[in-house]
Design a protein around this motif. Structure first.
Motif, PDB file in Angstrom:
ATOM      1  N   ALA A  97       8.194 -78.316  16.756  1.00  0.00           N
ATOM      2  CA  ALA A  97       7.620 -78.647  15.580  1.00  0.00           C
ATOM      3  C   ALA A  97       7.521 -80.088  15.272  1.00  0.00           C
ATOM      4  N   THR A  98       9.084 -80.702  15.523  1.00  0.00           N
ATOM      5  CA  THR A  98       8.905 -82.285  15.180  1.00  0.00           C
ATOM      6  C   THR A  98       8.058 -82.879  16.343  1.00  0.00           C
ATOM      7  N   GLY A  99       7.769 -82.435  17.509  1.00  0.00           N
ATOM      8  CA  GLY A  99       7.076 -83.037  18.475  1.00  0.00           C
ATOM      9  C   GLY A  99       5.634 -83.320  17.810  1.00  0.00           C
ATOM     10  N   SER A 100       5.330 -82.690  16.766  1.00  0.00           N
ATOM     11  CA  SER A 100       3.707 -83.054  16.203  1.00  0.00           C
ATOM     12  C   SER A 100       3.758 -84.332  15.399  1.00  0.00           C
ATOM     13  N   SER A 101       5.032 -84.833  14.983  1.00  0.00           N
ATOM     14  CA  SER A 101       5.133 -86.344  14.454  1.00  0.00           C
ATOM     15  C   SER A 101       4.493 -87.144  15.452  1.00  0.00           C
ATOM     16  N   ALA A 102       3.502 -87.994  14.860  1.00  0.00           N
ATOM     17  CA  ALA A 102       2.580 -88.937  15.743  1.00  0.00           C
ATOM     18  C   ALA A 102       3.141 -90.124  15.243  1.00  0.00           C
ATOM     19  N   GLY A 103       3.185 -91.187  15.913  1.00  0.00           N
ATOM     20  CA  GLY A 103       3.602 -92.748  15.921  1.00  0.00           C
ATOM     21  C   GLY A 103       4.803 -92.864  15.762  1.00  0.00           C
ATOM     22  N   LEU A 104       5.411 -94.283  15.736  1.00  0.00           N
ATOM     23  CA  LEU A 104       6.833 -94.620  15.817  1.00  0.00           C
ATOM     24  C   LEU A 104       7.157 -94.649  14.392  1.00  0.00           C
ATOM     25  N   SER A 105       7.656 -93.538  14.011  1.00  0.00           N
ATOM     26  CA  SER A 105       8.058 -93.557  12.514  1.00  0.00           C
ATOM     27  C   SER A 105       9.000 -92.285  12.294  1.00  0.00           C
ATOM     28  N   GLY A 106       9.756 -92.536  11.207  1.00  0.00           N
ATOM     29  CA  GLY A 106      10.644 -91.329  11.067  1.00  0.00           C
ATOM     30  C   GLY A 106      12.280 -91.813  11.190  1.00  0.00           C
ATOM     31  N   ARG A 151      21.015 -80.270  18.464  1.00  0.00           N
ATOM     32  CA  ARG A 151      20.407 -81.311  17.618  1.00  0.00           C
ATOM     33  C   ARG A 151      21.313 -82.117  16.649  1.00  0.00           C
ATOM     34  N   GLU A 152      22.554 -82.181  17.243  1.00  0.00           N
ATOM     35  CA  GLU A 152      23.361 -82.953  16.576  1.00  0.00           C
ATOM     36  C   GLU A 152      23.036 -84.509  16.593  1.00  0.00           C
ATOM     37  N   THR A 153      22.245 -84.605  17.891  1.00  0.00           N
ATOM     38  CA  THR A 153      21.914 -86.043  17.840  1.00  0.00           C
ATOM     39  C   THR A 153      20.693 -86.060  18.670  1.00  0.00           C
ATOM     40  N   ASP A 154      19.763 -87.021  18.441  1.00  0.00           N
ATOM     41  CA  ASP A 154      18.434 -87.156  19.555  1.00  0.00           C
ATOM     42  C   ASP A 154      18.672 -87.714  20.711  1.00  0.00           C
ATOM     43  N   ILE A 155      19.510 -88.810  20.658  1.00  0.00           N
ATOM     44  CA  ILE A 155      19.723 -89.720  22.149  1.00  0.00           C
ATOM     45  C   ILE A 155      21.158 -89.779  22.137  1.00  0.00           C
ATOM     46  N   ALA A 156      21.622 -89.639  23.366  1.00  0.00           N
ATOM     47  CA  ALA A 156      22.767 -89.848  23.556  1.00  0.00           C
ATOM     48  C   ALA A 156      23.210 -90.883  24.646  1.00  0.00           C
ATOM     49  N   VAL A 157      23.915 -92.026  24.461  1.00  0.00           N
ATOM     50  CA  VAL A 157      24.292 -92.975  25.451  1.00  0.00           C
ATOM     51  C   VAL A 157      25.656 -92.828  25.793  1.00  0.00           C
ATOM     52  N   ASP A 284      12.744 -80.784  25.426  1.00  0.00           N
ATOM     53  CA  ASP A 284      11.912 -80.418  24.392  1.00  0.00           C
ATOM     54  C   ASP A 284      11.255 -81.750  23.481  1.00  0.00           C
ATOM     55  N   THR A 285      12.289 -82.642  23.542  1.00  0.00           N
ATOM     56  CA  THR A 285      11.635 -83.849  22.879  1.00  0.00           C
ATOM     57  C   THR A 285      11.001 -85.112  23.574  1.00  0.00           C
ATOM     58  N   ARG A 286      10.927 -84.828  24.851  1.00  0.00           N
ATOM     59  CA  ARG A 286      10.305 -85.936  25.484  1.00  0.00           C
ATOM     60  C   ARG A 286       8.928 -86.455  25.038  1.00  0.00           C
ATOM     61  N   GLY A 287       8.032 -85.473  24.450  1.00  0.00           N
ATOM     62  CA  GLY A 287       6.711 -85.763  24.290  1.00  0.00           C
ATOM     63  C   GLY A 287       6.558 -86.293  22.540  1.00  0.00           C
ATOM     64  N   ILE A 288       7.888 -86.389  22.001  1.00  0.00           N
ATOM     65  CA  ILE A 288       7.788 -87.161  20.486  1.00  0.00           C
ATOM     66  C   ILE A 288       7.833 -88.455  20.821  1.00  0.00           C
ATOM     67  N   PRO A 289       6.733 -89.101  20.189  1.00  0.00           N
ATOM     68  CA  PRO A 289       6.462 -90.577  20.436  1.00  0.00           C
ATOM     69  C   PRO A 289       7.800 -91.563  19.778  1.00  0.00           C
ATOM     70  N   ARG A 290       8.430 -91.165  18.721  1.00  0.00           N
ATOM     71  CA  ARG A 290       9.645 -91.789  18.274  1.00  0.00           C
ATOM     72  C   ARG A 290      10.797 -91.793  19.021  1.00  0.00           C
ATOM     73  N   VAL A 291      11.145 -90.744  19.895  1.00  0.00           N
ATOM     74  CA  VAL A 291      12.152 -90.461  20.886  1.00  0.00           C
ATOM     75  C   VAL A 291      11.757 -91.260  22.231  1.00  0.00           C
ATOM     76  N   ARG A 292      10.550 -91.013  22.502  1.00  0.00           N
ATOM     77  CA  ARG A 292      10.172 -91.675  23.693  1.00  0.00           C
ATOM     78  C   ARG A 292      10.017 -93.293  23.520  1.00  0.00           C
TER      79      ARG A 292
END
Length: 306
Positions: A97-106, A151-157, A284-292
């Motif tokens: 559902a969050t993948g529908s978010s467009a653009g680098l925002s959020g 989903r405790e975090t979006d990106i981990a390093v 599942d989040t690879r298509g979300i613009p802000r994550v990518r």
């Protein structure tokens, strides 16, 4: 109504809400009311009341109270399996559902080790925020790894590859380490005698709980086997500060040691092992613009770590 296909809840079946299962899953993972309360940002009495109501609703005991903590009953273990699947499905639906978010925002949450976040990621993420003013970055530094699948975090390093299923990951760099000491320590103790296994020297090491997970532990055992461990800490900055104060020799990332000009690099018979840095995020989040956007930015900016 003839021809209608209406799904109805069988009479007498208790209505289980997602929150019931969320509290149950957290209790099963934390194994204590207090730990689950901290994880969910609530109170221990609330957790106790929610568990009591859930057990009453099901007509079954889900946990045994032991001195060591909460222990799942047979019924609890069966429900845990189904509840885990429901959580996976719910989180997958949320990610899609969050993948529908467009653009680098959020908002994007990034997690890493404390010193890596402070010394390496913070300046880079600040630059990203300047380039994309509609973005909000939350950097969480902790020794406890946050879960990408929950989903405790979006990106981990992290240092080393990720073992969880369903993740995308890439190596984004390699950080060199070295052996360092303060001038005061070197004046008092001199350079370590590696041929004698560092006899008479003192060293600073990772605390016992994390010692086996860091690369330099084996190196120290091999090259400074007879040195005295004078100080332990799970904080790299804490280790560096102790070294500046003269507590002993310390293995540090060269990037971190550079932030402490009082420290001097020590020539060693073999290099202190470097640490590979890996970035991970859920498939599942690879298509979300802000994550990518954040993933690609960090991968590009950290090329110099390789």
């Amino acid at each position: 109504m003839q021809g209608a296909n209406v799904s109805r809840k069988p009479p007498g079946l208790p209505a289980i809400e997602w929150d019931d299962l969320r509290y149950f899953l957290t209790l099963a993972r934390e194994k204590s009311l207090s730990g689950a309360a901290r994880s969910l940002g609530t109170t221990q009495p609330t957790m106790s009341r929610r568990l009591e109501l859930f057990e009453k609703k099901l007509g079954a005991v889900l946990f045994q109270r032991r001195p060591s903590g909460l222990e799942l009953t047979g019924t609890g273990r069966q429900i845990l399996d189904y509840a885990g699947r429901m959580e996976d499905a719910a989180l997958a639906a949320e990610r899609i559902a969050t993948g529908s978010s467009a653009g680098l925002s959020g908002t994007i949450r990034v997690t890493s080790a404390e010193w890596l976040g402070a010394r390496v990621l913070s300046p880079l993420l600040a630059e990203f925020c300047t380039l994309h003013p509609e973005m909000n970055i939350e950097l969480v530094t902790d020794t406890e790894a946050l879960s990408l699948t929950r989903r405790e975090t979006d990106i981990a390093v992290r240092f080393g590859r990720f073992e969880q299923e369903g993740l995308m990951q890439r190596k984004i760099g390699s950080l060199p380490f070295g052996l360092y000491a303060a001038p005061g320590y070197l004046k008092a103790k001199g350079l370590p005698d590696f041929r004698q296994g560092g006899a008479g020297a003192t060293v600073i090491a990772m605390n016992a709980a994390l010692a086996e997970s860091v690369a330099e532990t084996k190196w120290l055992r091999h090259h400074l086997a007879h040195a005295h461990i004078a100080f332990r800490s799970n904080s790299r900055d804490g280790q560096a500060a102790a070294a500046v104060a003269g507590a002993g020799l310390v293995c540090l990332p060269a990037r971190l040691a550079g932030a402490y000009p009082q420290l001097r690099a020590i020539e060693t018979p073999a290099p202190v092992p470097s640490r590979d840095v890996w970035l991970g995020f859920h498939r599942d989040t690879r298509g979300i613009p802000r994550v990518r956007g954040v993933v690609d930015f960090l991968a590009e900016r950290t090329r110099r770590l390789r």
